[in-house]
Design an enzyme around this catalytic site. Structure first.
Site, mmCIF file in Angstrom:
data_model
loop_
_atom_site.group_PDB
_atom_site.id
_atom_site.type_symbol
_atom_site.label_atom_id
_atom_site.label_comp_id
_atom_site.label_asym_id
_atom_site.label_seq_id
_atom_site.Cartn_x
_atom_site.Cartn_y
_atom_site.Cartn_z
ATOM 1 N N ARG A 219 76.799 52.176 41.798
ATOM 2 C CA ARG A 219 77.346 53.305 41.034
ATOM 3 C C ARG A 219 77.782 54.476 41.909
ATOM 4 O O ARG A 219 78.661 55.219 41.540
ATOM 5 C CB ARG A 219 76.303 53.787 40.025
ATOM 6 C CG ARG A 219 76.399 52.980 38.742
ATOM 7 C CD ARG A 219 75.417 53.461 37.740
ATOM 8 N NE ARG A 219 74.079 53.390 38.305
ATOM 9 C CZ ARG A 219 72.976 53.497 37.589
ATOM 10 N NH1 ARG A 219 73.032 53.692 36.307
ATOM 11 N NH2 ARG A 219 71.803 53.404 38.145
ATOM 12 N N ASP B 189 64.174 32.349 46.101
ATOM 13 C CA ASP B 189 62.801 32.724 46.416
ATOM 14 C C ASP B 189 62.800 32.710 47.936
ATOM 15 O O ASP B 189 62.839 31.637 48.554
ATOM 16 C CB ASP B 189 61.827 31.681 45.870
ATOM 17 C CG ASP B 189 60.400 32.087 46.175
ATOM 18 O OD1 ASP B 189 60.132 32.484 47.324
ATOM 19 O OD2 ASP B 189 59.551 32.018 45.282
ATOM 20 N N HIS B 190 62.786 33.893 48.554
ATOM 21 C CA HIS B 190 63.069 33.894 49.995
ATOM 22 C C HIS B 190 61.994 33.172 50.808
ATOM 23 O O HIS B 190 62.222 32.798 51.938
ATOM 24 C CB HIS B 190 63.339 35.316 50.524
ATOM 25 C CG HIS B 190 62.116 36.146 50.742
ATOM 26 N ND1 HIS B 190 61.522 36.860 49.749
ATOM 27 C CD2 HIS B 190 61.378 36.379 51.850
ATOM 28 C CE1 HIS B 190 60.466 37.501 50.238
ATOM 29 N NE2 HIS B 190 60.358 37.235 51.519
ATOM 30 N N GLU C 158 49.365 41.436 52.672
ATOM 31 C CA GLU C 158 50.266 42.438 53.245
ATOM 32 C C GLU C 158 49.491 43.718 53.541
ATOM 33 O O GLU C 158 48.536 44.039 52.830
ATOM 34 C CB GLU C 158 51.373 42.779 52.251
ATOM 35 C CG GLU C 158 52.252 41.604 51.885
ATOM 36 C CD GLU C 158 53.399 42.048 50.979
ATOM 37 O OE1 GLU C 158 54.452 42.401 51.503
ATOM 38 O OE2 GLU C 158 53.197 42.071 49.759
ATOM 39 N N ASP D 117 55.331 39.722 40.850
ATOM 40 C CA ASP D 117 56.105 39.973 42.057
ATOM 41 C C ASP D 117 55.922 38.865 43.102
ATOM 42 O O ASP D 117 56.852 38.531 43.819
ATOM 43 C CB ASP D 117 55.668 41.325 42.649
ATOM 44 C CG ASP D 117 56.475 41.736 43.863
ATOM 45 O OD1 ASP D 117 57.715 41.702 43.763
ATOM 46 O OD2 ASP D 117 55.871 42.077 44.905
ATOM 47 N N HIS E 100 56.538 33.184 44.864
ATOM 48 C CA HIS E 100 56.275 32.753 46.247
ATOM 49 C C HIS E 100 55.056 31.830 46.358
ATOM 50 O O HIS E 100 55.124 30.770 46.973
ATOM 51 C CB HIS E 100 56.037 33.960 47.152
ATOM 52 C CG HIS E 100 57.177 34.941 47.187
ATOM 53 N ND1 HIS E 100 58.495 34.559 47.091
ATOM 54 C CD2 HIS E 100 57.198 36.289 47.327
ATOM 55 C CE1 HIS E 100 59.269 35.634 47.163
ATOM 56 N NE2 HIS E 100 58.508 36.695 47.301
ATOM 57 N N LYS F 22 48.391 41.864 57.907
ATOM 58 C CA LYS F 22 49.500 41.084 57.347
ATOM 59 C C LYS F 22 49.325 39.652 57.825
ATOM 60 O O LYS F 22 49.260 39.401 59.034
ATOM 61 C CB LYS F 22 50.852 41.626 57.833
ATOM 62 C CG LYS F 22 52.028 40.811 57.284
ATOM 63 C CD LYS F 22 53.354 41.485 57.573
ATOM 64 C CE LYS F 22 54.542 40.615 57.188
ATOM 65 N NZ LYS F 22 54.808 40.530 55.761
HETATM 66 C C1 BG6 Z 1 59.056 40.267 47.977
HETATM 67 C C2 BG6 Z 1 58.177 41.146 47.141
HETATM 68 O O1 BG6 Z 1 59.569 39.214 47.213
HETATM 69 O O2 BG6 Z 1 58.302 39.742 49.058
HETATM 70 C C3 BG6 Z 1 57.576 42.263 47.982
HETATM 71 O O3 BG6 Z 1 58.945 41.717 46.095
HETATM 72 C C4 BG6 Z 1 56.859 41.679 49.182
HETATM 73 O O4 BG6 Z 1 56.673 43.044 47.203
HETATM 74 C C5 BG6 Z 1 57.770 40.731 49.937
HETATM 75 O O5 BG6 Z 1 56.479 42.761 50.030
HETATM 76 C C6 BG6 Z 1 57.016 40.007 51.033
HETATM 77 O O6 BG6 Z 1 57.915 39.247 51.779
HETATM 78 P P1 BG6 Z 1 57.612 38.859 53.292
HETATM 79 O O7 BG6 Z 1 58.758 37.993 53.678
HETATM 80 O O8 BG6 Z 1 57.540 40.141 54.067
HETATM 81 O O9 BG6 Z 1 56.291 38.156 53.282
#
Ligand code: BG6
Length: 480
Positions: A45, A173-174, A212, A231, A236, A341
């Site tokens: 926007r 889903d990364h 994390e 989330d 994941h 982490k």
């Molecule tokens: C994301 C979440 O999908 O994954 C975040 O929305 C999270 O809250 C993140 O911090 C963690 O990803 P990675 O790759 O850093 O483990």
């Protein structure tokens, strides 16, 4: 894509686009992996001009990309691919202007990347269709979470399905783009060693932890309505569980792999009613210290309700009701503001059937996704010297060293290339997302039914005490 292509990034000024997508595209451009004619059109926007957006993108990418990989000259050629178009994605009237803006001589493929809140997915898809931007060679990429419940996910999938064929839809889903996650499939299905042992008869339990140290950063307004379950766990962690537990697919292709994953999601034993109390733990971080720094409690974070009962931690015990896994606990845990982490999968094998030595321990396979990518197998060996004393030793495979990696690929690089090439093996299919919600919904429902507020845990710890008792009552302990 067979012809020139535009990647439209909705939510172009958001964190995901600037922090993840553009740096990933920059790396792909630098490594000459992007099609020469791919144009990136950011949409948001803010009334910015193209040059102002390029400057913003450069600032954010410089901060994100390692100093050694950022080259001003390469950036210049990359920036030429970037365009910006100011519009409100919820307003159908703006799409006609967008279509005219994009219009180029000859056919162009379109990839619509929706880096926006899921509440906009349905409107955007419908508007794209009305504006003639959703033809058969278009693709749409949806970021997780898809909805916030089964009902909303069904509605989104339904509306998207009215505009796009399933083969045109890429649900990201990364975690599936992470190298070690793919290595999990290589480990299981390209080595004969583990398969005979990969079952209830030999495996005592499995732990999947995604811990994390970060808090909710600038994402309070999203996170406070989502929480750790929606989330992280719904997507994941359940995806990781599928890869650990699924049967070998007949082929390494999108349908075969996803058919096997969905069978696992459907075999998850429901957690509902009183089981929610016994088998799940939710927590929320209180003030504490991480790396020597004081950090505030969750409810003091920006854009978070100060009476919030959103969980920032969840631990639970899952079970898979099938022939291979009956009776094996799968412990899942994820949380923010934890001590370290670290994301890892622990496969804890059963002890030897007959104990010859006093100090024996059962074997353990550890697959670490973060911070470093490694696979290690704990074996028992005799300690040097007098007597028959045993000690655990690690067979350690550091993947970065093994492959002399110069730079670690970011998950988004792999996934963006797959979208461009049309390979959906590492993306979630509609039925997977729905099956995951079907299992998760009753747990969330149970928390509300029993007014189960999250248990506080100090930032910098490993979560609420109850997360430890969850395992202790079964004679197990989290691997930390
Ligand atoms: C994301 C979440 O999908 O994954 C975040 O929305 C999270 O809250 C993140 O911090 C963690 O990803 P990675 O790759 O850093 O483990």
């Amino acid at each position: 894509m067979t012809h020139p292509c535009d990647m439209l990034v909705f939510g172009g000024t958001g964190d995901l686009a600037l922090h993840k997508l553009l740096p990933a595209l920059y790396h792909l451009h630098r490594d000459r992996l992007l099609p020469a004619d791919l144009r990136i059109v950011a949409l948001a926007r803010q009334p910015l001009g193209r040059d102002a957006y390029r400057a913003l993108a450069e600032r954010r990418c410089r901060a994100q990309v390692a100093r050694t990989s950022f080259q001003a000259e390469t950036w210049q050629s990359f920036a030429e691919r970037i365009d910006y178009f100011a519009m409100d994605a919820s307003q159908s009237a703006h799409y006609g202007r967008l279509a005219r803006h994009l219009d180029n001589a000859g056919p162009r493929g379109r990839i619509h990347y929706l880096a926006t809140a899921p509440s906009l997915f349905e409107d955007i898809a419908a508007c794209l269709a009305n504006a003639g931007l959703a033809g058969s060679d278009a693709r749409i990429v949806l970021e997780k979470p898809i909805g916030h419940s089964l009902a909303s996910a069904l509605a989104i999938n339904q509306s998207i399905g009215q505009v796009f064929q399933e083969s045109q839809v890429f649900r990201i889903d990364h975690y599936l783009g992470k190298e070690t996650v793919q290595n999990l499939m290589a480990l299981r299905f390209a080595n004969a060693l583990f398969e005979p042992l990969w079952r209830a008869g030999h495996i005592d339990h499995v732990q999947i932890s995604v811990c994390e140290t970060l808090g909710v950063e600038n994402r309070g307004s999203y996170y406070d309505h989502a929480g750790a379950m929606r989330d992280m766990l719904q997507n994941h962690l359940l995806q990781l569980l599928c890869l650990v537990a699924m049967e070998a697919p007949v082929r390494f292709d999108a349908e075969a792999v996803r058919n096997e994953k969905v069978k696992i999601l459907e075999a998850l034993k429901p957690i509902a009613g009183l089981d929610v109390k016994d088998r799940t733990v939710r927590g929320q971080y209180a003030a504490g210290k991480i790396g020597g720094q004081e950090v505030p409690a969750y409810y003091f974070e920006k854009n978070v309700d100060n009476d919030s009962d959103t969980e920032t931690f969840v631990a639970l015990q899952a079970e898979i009701d099938n022939w291979r896994w009956a009776g094996v606990p799968f412990y899942l845990r994820t949380g923010k503001r934890l001590a370290r982490k670290c994301s890892e999968i622990i496969i804890q094998f059963k002890p030897v059937p007959h104990r010859l030595f006093q100090d024996g321990q059962a074997n353990r396979l550890r697959i670490r996704l973060q911070p470093e990518e490694s696979i290690s197998l704990q074996l028992m060996a005799k300690s040097p010297g007098k007597g028959m004393h045993l000690a655990p030793v690690e067979l350690d495979l550091n993947l970065a060293h093994a492959f002399r990696q110069k730079r670690r690929w970011d998950a988004y690089e792999r996934l963006l290339l797959d979208v461009i090439e049309g390979d959906s093996t590492l993306f979630m299919r509609r039925d997977e997302v729905e099956a995951a919600w079907r299992w998760v919904d009753p747990i969330i429902g149970g928390w509300h039914a029993y007014y189960q507020r999250p248990r506080p845990y100090p930032a910098g710890s490993w979560g609420p005490e109850q997360a430890h008792s969850l395992l202790e009552q079964q004679g197990h302990a989290w691997h930390e």
